[in-house]
Enzyme design. Structure first.
Site, PDB file in Angstrom:
ATOM      1  N   GLY A  32       0.813  -1.213   0.000  1.00 14.06           N
ATOM      2  CA  GLY A  32       0.000   0.000   0.000  1.00 14.06           C
ATOM      3  C   GLY A  32       0.848   1.264   0.000  1.00 14.06           C
ATOM      4  O   GLY A  32       2.082   1.217   0.014  1.00 14.06           O
ATOM      5  N   PHE A  33       0.173   2.385   0.004  1.00 13.86           N
ATOM      6  CA  PHE A  33       0.840   3.689   0.006  1.00 13.86           C
ATOM      7  C   PHE A  33       1.779   3.819   1.208  1.00 13.86           C
ATOM      8  O   PHE A  33       2.983   4.050   1.057  1.00 13.86           O
ATOM      9  CB  PHE A  33      -0.229   4.787   0.010  1.00 13.86           C
ATOM     10  CG  PHE A  33       0.247   6.154   0.412  1.00 13.86           C
ATOM     11  CD1 PHE A  33       1.363   6.733  -0.179  1.00 13.86           C
ATOM     12  CD2 PHE A  33      -0.438   6.882   1.372  1.00 13.86           C
ATOM     13  CE1 PHE A  33       1.791   8.004   0.197  1.00 13.86           C
ATOM     14  CE2 PHE A  33      -0.028   8.144   1.749  1.00 13.86           C
ATOM     15  CZ  PHE A  33       1.099   8.701   1.166  1.00 13.86           C
ATOM     16  N   ASP A  53       0.622  -8.801   1.399  1.00 18.37           N
ATOM     17  CA  ASP A  53      -0.463  -7.983   0.861  1.00 18.37           C
ATOM     18  C   ASP A  53      -1.363  -8.834  -0.024  1.00 18.37           C
ATOM     19  O   ASP A  53      -0.880  -9.704  -0.763  1.00 18.37           O
ATOM     20  CB  ASP A  53       0.099  -6.808   0.051  1.00 18.37           C
ATOM     21  CG  ASP A  53      -0.850  -5.631  -0.028  1.00 18.37           C
ATOM     22  OD1 ASP A  53      -1.922  -5.781  -0.654  1.00 18.37           O
ATOM     23  OD2 ASP A  53      -0.541  -4.560   0.519  1.00 18.37           O
ATOM     24  N   LEU A  83      -2.502 -17.753   7.788  1.00 16.79           N
ATOM     25  CA  LEU A  83      -1.265 -17.880   7.023  1.00 16.79           C
ATOM     26  C   LEU A  83      -0.552 -19.142   7.481  1.00 16.79           C
ATOM     27  O   LEU A  83       0.023 -19.194   8.572  1.00 16.79           O
ATOM     28  CB  LEU A  83      -0.377 -16.654   7.234  1.00 16.79           C
ATOM     29  CG  LEU A  83       0.962 -16.628   6.492  1.00 16.79           C
ATOM     30  CD1 LEU A  83       0.726 -16.677   4.978  1.00 16.79           C
ATOM     31  CD2 LEU A  83       1.750 -15.377   6.862  1.00 16.79           C
ATOM     32  N   LEU A  95      -0.817  -2.810   8.640  1.00 13.81           N
ATOM     33  CA  LEU A  95      -1.348  -1.709   7.843  1.00 13.81           C
ATOM     34  C   LEU A  95      -2.346  -2.227   6.814  1.00 13.81           C
ATOM     35  O   LEU A  95      -2.681  -1.526   5.858  1.00 13.81           O
ATOM     36  CB  LEU A  95      -0.222  -0.975   7.116  1.00 13.81           C
ATOM     37  CG  LEU A  95       0.665  -0.014   7.902  1.00 13.81           C
ATOM     38  CD1 LEU A  95       1.534  -0.739   8.913  1.00 13.81           C
ATOM     39  CD2 LEU A  95       1.567   0.781   6.948  1.00 13.81           C
ATOM     40  N   TYR A 167     -15.316   0.722   8.207  1.00 13.86           N
ATOM     41  CA  TYR A 167     -13.941   1.149   8.472  1.00 13.86           C
ATOM     42  C   TYR A 167     -13.806   1.701   9.887  1.00 13.86           C
ATOM     43  O   TYR A 167     -12.952   1.256  10.661  1.00 13.86           O
ATOM     44  CB  TYR A 167     -13.523   2.193   7.442  1.00 13.86           C
ATOM     45  CG  TYR A 167     -12.078   2.613   7.536  1.00 13.86           C
ATOM     46  CD1 TYR A 167     -11.059   1.741   7.162  1.00 13.86           C
ATOM     47  CD2 TYR A 167     -11.729   3.891   7.960  1.00 13.86           C
ATOM     48  CE1 TYR A 167      -9.720   2.134   7.232  1.00 13.86           C
ATOM     49  CE2 TYR A 167     -10.402   4.279   8.036  1.00 13.86           C
ATOM     50  CZ  TYR A 167      -9.398   3.404   7.670  1.00 13.86           C
ATOM     51  OH  TYR A 167      -8.074   3.786   7.738  1.00 13.86           O
TER      52      TYR A 167
END
Length: 344
Positions: A32-33, A53, A83, A95, A167
């Site tokens: 991401g950013f 990601d 995972l 993040l 969110y």
């Protein structure tokens, strides 16, 4: 993910010299950013970095400069799923979540699950290997605030049923999980509340204020202001933000409270539009559209806790941060396309 067994927290390199300087760090949302910038910073600091990601909103272009680095590895994975064969790590930065309204509202159920189930999965991973954990929370936990500026003690004014709730409430629930795991003694979990951040590598289509204005100005299109433009935000340059995140992770003692990171320099949306128009030498006119549901009227952090605990405050003025951001978008091709990667 990891089992329910407890693991003793690993010693961290907090400046005492007794622990190894190099750590293995997992950055969820690494494409991401913010994640791409954080991965680059951690590599510069000498650490081994594993970026994880799903690429739902992250871009491999953000990691392109890092892919050949000998201490970097990428895993394509959605944190909502366990995972298997999870790597043993010393630190976990979470993040992993779409962060702009068009992105997180596109699949609101997945957004909520990313914040709750995904955060739980990563906390279990950290618990299993004794890793220190940092949760990227958000100023959105304050909702449309009735306190100004917002301190970490403010409990917020959030709609649990509106279109932003996936969110806002998801991040609030993620914070709850972190502090419960901390109180249980299972994970050294820390929480940072991030206020509006901008800089090179933002997506052109993410719907955020700065990227919208820059792309519209460069394309000669009208600059769109939602609402009157008197509503305010506080914009922090990306290098300042990730420096603060790294400092909170490295803090020897867990503060056991969330920490605001943002720029307390409050600006109106109309002022930002005029500044971008001036700095791009654009003749674009300004148009107004209706304000979205539950859009905050004011947003400004109280960063007293970050100053006291971390010695941190933003260093990059808005105009100084906008220059490289504008230059990056201008060099990334047509503003309608997704931006290409820049060197870290």
């Amino acid at each position: 993910m990891a089992s329910q067994r407890r693991a003793a927290p690993r010693r961290q390199d907090d400046g005492g010299g007794a622990a190894p300087a190099r750590r293995r760090v997992l950055v969820a949302g690494g494409a991401g950013f913010l994640g791409g910038h954080l991965c680059a910073l951690l590599l510069r600091q000498g650490h081994e970095v594993i970026a994880l990601d799903s690429l739902q909103t992250g871009l491999m272009a953000n990691l392109a400069p890092l892919l050949e680095h000998p201490r970097f590895r990428f895993i394509h994975h959605d944190i909502c799923d366990r995972l298997h064969d999870a790597p043993s790590v010393d630190q976990v930065f979470n993040l992993a979540c779409p962060a702009s309204p068009p992105q997180y509202q596109a699949d609101p159920v997945h957004t909520m699950l990313t914040n709750v189930l995904g955060t739980h999965n990563l906390l279990e991973l950290a618990a299993g290997c004794g890793a220190r954990f940092l949760q990227a929370s958000t100023s959105e936990v304050y909702g449309d605030p009735e306190q100004h500026p917002q301190t970490e003690a403010y409990r917020g004014h959030v709609s649990p049923t509106g279109p932003r709730a996936c969110y806002d409430e998801g991040k609030r629930a993620a914070e709850t999980l972190c502090f419960d795991m901390l109180r249980l003694g299972r994970v050294d979990a820390r929480v940072v509340r991030i206020f509006n951040t901008y800089g090179p590598r933002m997506r052109a289509d993410d719907g955020r204020i700065v990227s919208n204005f820059i792309c519209q100005a460069l394309a000669g299109e009208p600059l769109t202001i939602y609402g009157s433009g008197t509503q305010t935000r506080s914009f922090c340059f990306v290098s300042d933000l990730i420096r603060g995140m790294a400092a909170l992770m490295a803090l020897p003692d867990n503060p056991r409270e969330p920490v605001n990171l943002g720029n307390p320099g409050e600006r109106s949306i109309a002022e930002i539009a005029e500044l971008v128009r001036s700095m791009t030498n654009s003749a674009s006119r300004i148009v107004h559209r209706p304000l979205p549901v539950d859009d905050p009227r004011r947003r400004c952090p109280d960063i007293g806790r970050a100053r006291a605990l971390l010695g941190w405050q933003p260093e990059v003025a808005l105009e100084d941060g906008l220059r490289p951001t504008i230059a990056w978008f201008a060099g990334a091709g047509a503003p309608k396309r997704l931006p290409a990667a820049a060197a870290p």
